[in-house]
Each structure stands twice: as structure tokens, then as C-alpha cells.
Design an enzyme around this catalytic site. Structure first.
Site, mmCIF file in Angstrom:
data_model
loop_
_atom_site.group_PDB
_atom_site.id
_atom_site.type_symbol
_atom_site.label_atom_id
_atom_site.label_comp_id
_atom_site.label_asym_id
_atom_site.label_seq_id
_atom_site.Cartn_x
_atom_site.Cartn_y
_atom_site.Cartn_z
ATOM 1 N N SER A 71 -11.527 36.988 -13.115
ATOM 2 C CA SER A 71 -11.597 37.135 -11.658
ATOM 3 C C SER A 71 -12.659 36.268 -10.998
ATOM 4 C CB SER A 71 -11.870 38.592 -11.286
ATOM 5 O OG SER A 71 -10.664 39.230 -10.978
ATOM 6 N N LYS A 74 -11.552 33.710 -8.664
ATOM 7 C CA LYS A 74 -11.199 34.047 -7.279
ATOM 8 C C LYS A 74 -12.208 33.428 -6.304
ATOM 9 C CE LYS A 74 -8.631 38.212 -8.521
ATOM 10 N NZ LYS A 74 -8.567 38.759 -9.826
ATOM 11 N N TYR A 195 -2.194 31.383 -10.623
ATOM 12 C CA TYR A 195 -3.164 32.489 -10.717
ATOM 13 C C TYR A 195 -3.572 32.720 -12.182
ATOM 14 C CZ TYR A 195 -4.997 37.223 -10.750
ATOM 15 O OH TYR A 195 -5.792 38.317 -10.977
ATOM 16 N N TYR A 247 -15.758 44.579 -7.963
ATOM 17 C CA TYR A 247 -14.689 45.595 -8.011
ATOM 18 C C TYR A 247 -15.083 46.810 -7.174
ATOM 19 C CZ TYR A 247 -13.321 42.632 -11.951
ATOM 20 O OH TYR A 247 -12.983 41.551 -12.738
ATOM 21 N N VAL A 265 -13.092 40.313 -15.842
ATOM 22 C CA VAL A 265 -12.904 41.200 -16.989
ATOM 23 C C VAL A 265 -13.090 40.480 -18.331
ATOM 24 C CG1 VAL A 265 -11.456 42.860 -15.770
ATOM 25 C CG2 VAL A 265 -10.387 40.948 -16.979
HETATM 26 N N1 GLU Z 1 -6.349 37.980 -15.154
HETATM 27 C C1 GLU Z 1 -6.821 39.290 -14.819
HETATM 28 C C2 GLU Z 1 -5.736 40.074 -14.133
HETATM 29 O O1 GLU Z 1 -5.132 39.569 -13.259
HETATM 30 C C3 GLU Z 1 -8.025 39.167 -13.955
HETATM 31 C C4 GLU Z 1 -8.637 40.487 -13.673
HETATM 32 C C5 GLU Z 1 -10.099 40.447 -13.396
HETATM 33 O O2 GLU Z 1 -10.896 39.729 -14.003
HETATM 34 O O3 GLU Z 1 -10.462 41.218 -12.524
HETATM 35 O O4 GLU Z 1 -5.457 41.200 -14.442
#
Ligand code: GLU
Length: 312
Positions: A71, A74, A195, A247, A265
Site C-alpha cells: 500500500s 498508493k 494496481y 489504515y 502489508v
Molecule cells: N496488494 C494489497 C491488497 O490490495 C495491498 C494492501 C495493503 O498493503 O494495504 O490487498
């Protein structure tokens, strides 16, 4: 906070204490296993490092271990999107409100709002990926990631990427829901592929410190003086990281640490501390919200010891 020679011993001691606090907190966490490839991480790995604008560096532990940024990508995709498309276009497609829900939640998107709550959760990042997919190639974004992190060795982690593609049905479901609402307008597989690829970029704690440094230095690489994000856009980015980057523990992290940050994650955390100071962390044992358990404990200590809270 600069890592000046006079303060170096003190800063190194703070990092050593933070490292020990992180090691103590790590057993309370568990590595992610819903993407099978992430379950192969060494749960005991842990590294923290910081870089200031003079290139001074402190690091301890596993700071050169490669892991997928997940994430944290992002932050890169939001940066690219607001630079390419502008604030108004981006934020007519995604909001900037903390969701209070898990990163991959679909509930509010279905029942409360047609637009994703923010670009730091999956729904928002998938919407951003759809907007980028027709404007920029993955290779361009890979180059951007390498420059932004001062790390020319960033590559796509193929096994993680395959694992994401094979198990990414929840993310596809989010994309279909967005499409059903008329928000997402591009091809679903093309969007999800971008993504998944961005989540699968392999970084190190050291690369995340470099990334945090540019963000904390107003979007400018202090070594080349190249600007990557405008002042207005980096202010937006830091505000969203501060309110939504950790989060559904973002509120607690803002209160206790008070530094714009984003976790993934894969176990990474990038922090853009004032100074300017970039801090990068790797610790794949995650708390129940998805943040590195060791990393959060370490950052609480580093922030209080070095007065990094933005409201101090
Ligand atoms: N590739 C993970 C997903 O989309 C990223 C989640 C994350 O790091 O929050 O579930």
C-alpha cells in the site's frame, strides 16, 4: 531534525532504543498471509533508518532487505495522479476522508458513498490506478518510483505480482463495484493489473527513507534539487498520509506519533518527518490493522525522543 555530527550519538542512541522497542513489539504481530507470497517473509526481520537533506544517514537492522511496498505504492500513484491530472480532477473521483474501515473494505462504498473514501485505501487506489492507466505506463511509474526512492534497483517482484493476480478477487470486486456506479470508467483488468504491479514493487527500508525525505522536503530531491511534486500537491499528500496513511489506526498514530506516514502489508512504513527527515521501516509482523507492529512501536519512541510530532 537534522542528523548533525553534534547530535549523531544522541540520534543513534534513540534509534537503538527504538529498535529494541520494535523487537519487543514484533511478537504481538503476524505477517500477512492472504497474499500467499507475503507469508514467506521472515517475521523476525526488522530494520529502521533515517536520511536527512545533507545525505546524513542512520540505520539499524534489516535496512537493505527487499520486500514489496504494497500500500505504500498508493503514495506514489496519488503523487503521479495529482501531478498529471490536477487536484480537481483527482478529487472529483475520490474523497479525502478517513474511512475508519479496513483497507480492503467494500461496505461503505456500496452503502454510503459512490466515491472511495480516500486514495490510501484499496478502493481509492484502484480508482486512482484506473485514472492513471490510460495516461501513463507501468514503466513510467517504475522510473518514478526509482527516482522518488533514490533506488535504481527497484523492480517488479514477479512472484508477489503473480500471487496478487491469483488472489486479488476482492480488489476486482471493488473495481466492478466502482464501475457499476459509473465512477471507474476504464478496463477492469488493465486497472487491476496496474494496481497489482505497483503493490509488487520491491523496496527496502533505505529506499523508503529516501522517499520520505523527498515528501518531507516539499516534494524536492535535496541532492539534485529536482522537484517531483508541487508545494500545493505535497501539502495535500502529507495531509492525506497524516489522516489516512496507517489504515484504521491512522487516528491513534497521528495522536501518538504525529508524522505523515504510510504503511503497507508487506511490513514497510514510510514517514515524512519535519527536518526534513525521511524515515523508512521494515518489519513484516503486522498488528491487527495491517501496520508493522515493530515499526509503530519504534516510531512512537523516535517521534517523542526527537520531537517530531507536527504539533509539538
Ligand atoms: N496488494 C494489497 C491488497 O490490495 C495491498 C494492501 C495493503 O498493503 O494495504 O490487498
Amino acid at each position: 531534525m537534522a542528523i548533525k555530527n553534534a547530535d549523531r550519538n544522541f540520534i543513534e542512541r534513540v534509534f537503538e532504543e527504538a529498535y529494541q522497542k520494535g523487537l519487543s513489539a514484533a511478537p504481538s504481530g503476524h505477517k500477512a498471509d492472504y497474499i500467499p507470497e507475503l507469508a514467506k517473509a521472515d517475521e523476525n526481520a526488522f530494520g529502521i533508518c533515517a536520511m536527512d537533506k545533507n545525505g546524513e544517514f542512520v540505520g539499524i537492522g534489516d535496512i537493505d532487505t527487499r520486500f514489496s511496498m504494497q500500500s505504500i505504492s498508493k503514495v506514489l500513484t496519488l503523487s503521479a495522479a495529482i501531478e498529471i491530472m490536477g487536484f480537481d480532477e483527482v478529487f472529483s473521483n475520490v474523497m479525502f476522508e478517513p474511512s475508519g474501515d479496513g483497507f480492503n473494505s467494500i461496505v461503505k462504498l456500496d452503502t454510503v458513498s459512490n466515491l472511495p473514501y480516500n486514495p490510501m485505501i484499496n478502493a481509492g487506489a484502484i480508482q486512482i490506478a484506473s485514472m492513471l492507466a490510460d495516461n501513463v505506463s507501468f514503466d513510467n511509474l517504475l522510473d518514478f518510483a526509482r527516482e522518488f526512492c533514490h533506488d535504481s534497483k527497484i523492480e517488479l517482484n514477479e512472484p508477489v505480482y503473480r500471487s496478487e493476480c491469483e488472489t486479488g478477487d476482492r480488489n476486482r470486486a471493488i473495481a466492478y463495484l466502482l464501475k457499476s456506479k459509473g465512477v471507474l470508467k476504464t478496463d477492469i483488468e488493465k486497472t487491476c493489473d496496474l494496481y497489482f504491479k505497483m503493490c509488487s514493487l520491491n523496496v527496502t527500508a533505505r529506499s523508503l527513507a529516501g522517499m520520505g525525505l523527498i515528501i518531507s522536503n516539499d516534494g524536492v530531491n535535496p541532492f539534485t534539487e529536482r522537484r517531483y511534486i508541487s508545494h500545493e500537491n505535497v501539502r495535500t499528500l502529507k495531509s492525506i498520509m497524516f489522516s489516512c496513511g496507517m489504515y484504521d489506526r491512522s487516528g491513534e498514530f497521528s495522536v501518538k506519533v504525529g508524522v505523515p506516514a504510510k504503511s503497507g502489508v508487506g511490513g514497510g512504513i514510510v514517514c515524512a518527518a519535519r527536518g526534513p527527515l525521511g524515515i523508512g521501516i521494515y518489519g513484516p509482523a503486522l498488528d491487527c490493522k495491517g501496520n508493522s507492529a515493530a515499526g509503530v512501536a519504534a516510531m512512537e519512541h523516535i517521534s517523542s525522543s526527537l520531537n517530531l510530532h507536527i504539533f509539538d
